[in-house]
Scaffold this active site. Structure first.
Site, PDB file in Angstrom:
ATOM      1  N   GLY A  12      15.374  -3.012   8.129  1.00 25.25           N
ATOM      2  CA  GLY A  12      14.237  -2.140   8.414  1.00 25.25           C
ATOM      3  C   GLY A  12      13.652  -2.428   9.776  1.00 25.25           C
ATOM      4  O   GLY A  12      12.435  -2.423   9.957  1.00 25.25           O
ATOM      5  N   TYR A 153       5.342   0.078  -5.848  1.00 24.81           N
ATOM      6  CA  TYR A 153       5.335  -0.807  -4.684  1.00 24.81           C
ATOM      7  C   TYR A 153       4.789  -2.192  -5.041  1.00 24.81           C
ATOM      8  O   TYR A 153       5.354  -3.225  -4.649  1.00 24.81           O
ATOM      9  CB  TYR A 153       4.496  -0.158  -3.591  1.00 24.81           C
ATOM     10  CG  TYR A 153       4.510  -0.846  -2.252  1.00 24.81           C
ATOM     11  CD1 TYR A 153       5.598  -0.729  -1.397  1.00 24.81           C
ATOM     12  CD2 TYR A 153       3.411  -1.597  -1.817  1.00 24.81           C
ATOM     13  CE1 TYR A 153       5.601  -1.342  -0.145  1.00 24.81           C
ATOM     14  CE2 TYR A 153       3.402  -2.205  -0.574  1.00 24.81           C
ATOM     15  CZ  TYR A 153       4.499  -2.071   0.260  1.00 24.81           C
ATOM     16  OH  TYR A 153       4.498  -2.681   1.494  1.00 24.81           O
ATOM     17  N   LYS A 157       6.841  -5.670  -4.796  1.00 31.05           N
ATOM     18  CA  LYS A 157       6.395  -6.760  -3.928  1.00 31.05           C
ATOM     19  C   LYS A 157       6.072  -8.025  -4.727  1.00 31.05           C
ATOM     20  O   LYS A 157       6.275  -9.142  -4.238  1.00 31.05           O
ATOM     21  CB  LYS A 157       5.181  -6.305  -3.111  1.00 31.05           C
ATOM     22  CG  LYS A 157       5.512  -5.247  -2.064  1.00 31.05           C
ATOM     23  CD  LYS A 157       6.619  -5.685  -1.128  1.00 31.05           C
ATOM     24  CE  LYS A 157       6.745  -4.791   0.090  1.00 31.05           C
ATOM     25  NZ  LYS A 157       7.874  -5.216   0.969  1.00 31.05           N
TER      26      LYS A 157
END
Length: 252
Positions: A12, A153, A157
């Site tokens: 990324g 998300y 995480k």
């Protein structure tokens, strides 16, 4: 210490935290594989590293696809050298409240964050184990502590924190450290997209966030990159299995 430059992989890395990290590791003397979903997207980061006198290779790969990940790591090992530093930074958002969240929203986030970190770590660790030295840094988030509209998300995480601690136990005997960095509010395209989703002006969004941060400013990608630089250094060999919040103040 190795006499040859270390080879780092940053996923990324076309923009934001990933790009800042790739540039910082290159400044630290590493050759850097700049990985993103499309190889063409890596050009700006690769060119910036080259302009600064560093060595970089742009690589396109879907981090959630085993074949693409394994091919990417093999190419990196051939063209740059055996990778002994890995930063699992690739990430996406598919924010929504629980009752609106689709299977695709959930699966996409899990695939990029968790499966991606798993596949790249698995492919890269063999080079680290062979050389009895390695550094893996996973990008978590303060959202791991819970955040409205981010069930997917936040779960991903938080999962990366458990993944980090487990790999630290498994790979530690081979000289490989594994840590996680959990950024708070960082000024990136991703946070700008969040503001847009909430229909809030981004400047106002940043001001509101800053008022809640003890150091009274939002974070920058370079703030995260500096922390990753330390964790991937020779001197960080006794730091492993940790989650470091880069959030401008304490977090639970």
């Amino acid at each position: 210490m190795s006499e040859e430059p270390r080879v780092a992989i940053v996923t990324g890395a076309a923009r934001g935290i990933g790009a800042a990290t790739a540039r910082r590791l290159a400044a630290d003397g590493m050759a850097v594989a700049v990985v993103d979903i499309e190889e063409s997207a890596t050009k700006e980061t690769v060119d910036a590293i080259a302009a600064d006198g560093g060595r970089a290779l742009g690589v396109g790969a879907d981090v959630s696809d085993r074949d693409q990940v394994e091919a990417a790591v093999e190419r990196i090992a051939t063209e740059l050298g055996a990778p002994t530093v890995l930063v699992n930074n690739a990430g996406v958002l598919r924010d929504n409240l629980l009752f609106k969240m689709t299977n695709a929203d959930w699966d996409t986030v899990m695939g990029v964050h968790l499966r991606g970190a798993f596949l790249f770590s698995q492919a890269a660790q063999k080079h680290m184990v062979e050389r009895r030295w390695g550094r893996i840094v996973n990008l978590s988030s303060t959202s791991a502590l819970g955040n409205r509209g981010q069930a997917n998300y936040a779960a991903a995480k938080a999962g990366l924190q458990g993944f980090t601690k487990t790999l630290a136990i498994e790979l530690g005997p081979f000289g490989v450290t594994v840590n996680a960095v959990a950024p708070g509010f960082i000024v990136t395209d991703m946070t700008a997209a969040t503001a847009a989703r909430m229909k809030v002006d981004f400047e106002d969004f940043k001001k509101h966030a800053s008022a809640e941060i003890p150091v009274r400013r939002p974070g920058l990608p370079e703030d995260v990159a500096h922390t990753i630089s330390f964790l991937t250094s020779e001197g960080a060999g006794f730091v492993s299995g940790q989650v470091i919040y880069v959030a401008g103040g304490p977090r639970d």
